[in-house]
Motif scaffolding. Structure first.
Motif, PDB file in Angstrom:
ATOM      1  N   THR A 117       1.056  -1.189   0.006  1.00 42.29           N
ATOM      2  CA  THR A 117       0.054   0.003  -0.037  1.00 42.29           C
ATOM      3  C   THR A 117       0.935   1.268  -0.161  1.00 42.29           C
ATOM      4  OG1 THR A 117      -0.171  -0.017   2.523  1.00 42.29           O
ATOM      5  CG2 THR A 117      -1.868  -0.981   1.246  1.00 42.29           C
ATOM      6  N   ASN A 138      -5.348   1.940  -2.226  1.00 43.28           N
ATOM      7  CA  ASN A 138      -4.860   1.203  -1.110  1.00 43.28           C
ATOM      8  C   ASN A 138      -5.773   0.034  -0.587  1.00 43.28           C
ATOM      9  OD1 ASN A 138      -2.337   2.411  -0.720  1.00 43.28           O
ATOM     10  ND2 ASN A 138      -2.957   3.639   0.771  1.00 43.28           N
ATOM     11  N   ARG A 142      -5.129  -4.175  -1.005  1.00 36.78           N
ATOM     12  CA  ARG A 142      -5.587  -5.071   0.078  1.00 36.78           C
ATOM     13  C   ARG A 142      -6.474  -6.228  -0.483  1.00 36.78           C
ATOM     14  NH1 ARG A 142      -6.227  -0.187   2.998  1.00 36.78           N
ATOM     15  NH2 ARG A 142      -4.584   0.250   4.411  1.00 36.78           N
ATOM     16  N   ASP A 154       1.559  -3.458   4.412  1.00 36.15           N
ATOM     17  CA  ASP A 154       0.611  -2.303   4.585  1.00 36.15           C
ATOM     18  C   ASP A 154       1.390  -1.136   5.119  1.00 36.15           C
ATOM     19  OD1 ASP A 154      -1.820  -1.256   4.479  1.00 36.15           O
ATOM     20  OD2 ASP A 154      -2.584  -2.608   6.091  1.00 36.15           O
ATOM     21  N   TRP A 156       0.821   1.788   4.540  1.00 37.24           N
ATOM     22  CA  TRP A 156       0.029   2.673   4.872  1.00 37.24           C
ATOM     23  C   TRP A 156      -0.406   2.864   6.232  1.00 37.24           C
ATOM     24  CZ3 TRP A 156      -3.718   6.142   2.510  1.00 37.24           C
ATOM     25  CH2 TRP A 156      -4.558   6.574   3.540  1.00 37.24           C
TER      26      TRP A 156
END
Length: 269
Positions: A117, A138, A142, A154, A156
């Protein structure tokens, strides 16, 4: 199948922000750091990095995916789309479709695929629509990771990157500390023992609001406006660059040593 890590993408994977003149394109980056630790854990590991700064998704798909798969990677890292999301006019559904096809192609290879992400980089109000695009993108990453059984990184969600000391002066690329921390997290996700360490920062310096505003204006003048100016002219910072490690190398042999030999061979002839 050989133990081979292949990294593809843009400046994020090339290593921009982690400056090192003794390595190709003058950068190091998290992928080099991961490769080095893999080589220390097992000298049989090989590594290639085809990423080039400023590449949009279409360029990465057309220039990097098939050459990367031809190297028969056991692990392939794929980060793309960030430069597309910064376009003022962007067909996001079409971008997501193209990204989906790329992920399906990579995952069909049988390699372990790492998807990333994008971080929620603070942006001025003028660029707020691009932040919302990042959120949509994002969520799609996922979903694809879950659907294809890819490994999700991840990025983010990692709060440590909210500290400006993890970022280079352009605020768009990680600095050395940021790349090192990402390498640690990727190695942990891969389940690889490593020797990297990250020392937490002390308390952040509090900047008065007026000083912060002046700093943001200067940042926009130095980095944001020139970036969009280049886009309008159809040029990028990666136009004259080649992939840093286009052919598999053995990280255990020392990447600086390998690059020095490569330059000497080029001079010789």
């Amino acid at each position: 199948m050989a133990k081979r890590l292949v990294a593809i993408g843009d400046s994020f994977t090339e290593g921009v922000g982690d400056w090192e003149p003794r390595l190709p394109n003058g950068v190091r980056g998290w992928a080099d750091r991961v490769a080095k630790q893999l080589g220390k854990a097992d000298p049989a590991w090989e590594y290639a990095n085809l990423a080039i700064r400023s590449r949009r998704l279409r360029g990465i798909v057309e220039e990097q995916i098939e050459p990367a798969l031809a190297l028969e990677p056991s692990v392939i890292t794929f980060y793309a789309g960030g430069n597309d999301l910064l376009e003022f006019r962007q067909d996001v559904p079409a971008l997501l479709e193209e990204y989906s096809r790329a992920v399906a192609r990579l995952c069909a290879s049988g390699a372990q695929v790492l998807l990333f992400t994008g971080f929620d980089i603070p942006l001025p109000p003028l660029l707020e629509p691009m932040r919302r695009r990042n959120q949509v993108f994002n969520a799609h990453v996922r979903e694809l990771a879950a659907h294809h059984g890819a490994t999700l990184v991840d990025y983010w969600s990692w709060e440590v990157y909210r500290d400006r000391r993890m970022w280079d002066t352009d605020k768009l690329h990680m600095n050395r500390a940021g790349h090192r921390y990402l390498a640690i997290r990727v190695l942990e996700i891969l389940g690889v023992e490593h020797q990297l360490a990250f020392e937490p920062f002390g308390p952040a310096e509090r900047v008065p609001a007026r000083q912060a505003l002046v700093r943001d204006i200067e940042w926009a003048r130095q980095w944001v406006f020139p970036m969009f100016g280049r886009r309008m002219r159809g040029v990028t910072l990666g136009d004259e660059l080649s992939p840093r490690w286009p052919h598999p190398i053995s990280p255990a042999d020392g990447m600086k040593k390998l690059y020095r030999k490569r330059r000497q061979d080029a001079i010789a002839g």
